[in-house]
Design an enzyme around this catalytic site. Structure first.
Site: not given
Length: 258
Positions: A73-74, A165
């Site tokens: 994820q970011c 992401n």
């Protein structure tokens, strides 16, 4: 209890944007499978592919025993970049957009030293700064939890960022995207499809540095446990936001099955 666990899993799966369609420049259209490196930024911070829009995971990533976040994820990338390049991490947040409102300090992992941050709203009289966190606001279905990227280069009329992401494409260099900005009426505006809150810089007075083996050895001595985050405490915000989200999901599912 089983129903509550299902709600928690749903919450974790959507904490960051899922392959949002933000326009970019200089994109390599080579799609990379999940869990594969798409590129490197700042010499040694690799970014991984999150697969495609249907790819979800509840796997967590840790580095030297320190929690980084959900793969890939970011927020995980932003925390890991900060850890590798500056030896610091930021506290837990509910979504990428919350970094803007809830994070006022970062903490050095090996000795708990606190460093404040400086926030520059998009449209600031100050230009974008290298090694800053670029924060996107929440924006409907496309960005329900916002997005975060790392500014790794500032050019005369654009910035280059590193992130996870965003998409699953192989990077063409040491950055994922190049985003234009303009100088208008004395202010700087980074221009992207979705609203940007601004960029956040670490005020470290050159006291932070990339991880070296000595620091890594000290961190490993923590026996795989992250130190308490003492610089700030956003647990109240986290608690309220988390349970508000659970209530929202509960009402949504209740209406669906009625």
């Amino acid at each position: 209890m089983k129903f509550l666990l299902i709600l928690i899993n749903i919450y974790l799966l959507v904490k960051c944007d899922n392959n949002v369609d933000i326009p970019s420049q200089s994109v390599n259209r080579t799609v990379v499978p999940y869990n594969t490196i798409v590129g490197y930024a700042s010499t040694n911070v690799e970014a991984y592919s999150n697969g495609n829009d249907s790819q979800t995971t509840t796997e967590y990533n840790s580095l030297y025993g320190i929690f980084m976040g959900i793969k890939w994820q970011c927020v995980e990338y932003a925390r890991r970049w900060l850890f590798i390049r500056k030896g610091c991490v930021f506290d837990s947040i509910d979504g990428a957009a919350d970094i803007w409102t809830q994070i006022d300090y970062v903490q050095r992992v090996d000795n708990k030293k606190c460093f404040s941050v400086k926030k520059y709203s998009n449209g600031s009289p100050n230009p974008p700064r290298n090694e800053s966190l670029l924060i996107y606001n929440r924006s409907g279905i496309a960005l329900p939890f916002g997005h975060v990227a790392i500014i790794v280069d500032v050019l005369s009329n654009s910035i280059r960022v590193a992130e996870e992401n965003y998409d699953s494409y192989l990077w063409i260099g040491n950055y994922s995207r190049e985003i234009p900005y303009k100088y208008l009426n004395g202010n700087y505006y980074i221009e992207d499809k979705y609203p940007i809150a601004g960029w956040i810089s670490i005020i470290d007075y050159n006291q932070t540095k990339p991880l070296d083996q000595y620091t890594i050895n000290n961190i490993i001595k923590l026996n795989g446990t992250s130190p308490d985050f003492i610089c700030s405490n956003n647990s109240i915000y986290h608690f309220i936001s988390f349970y508000s989200y659970l209530i929202f999901i509960f009402v949504l599912l209740k209406n669906y099955y009625m």
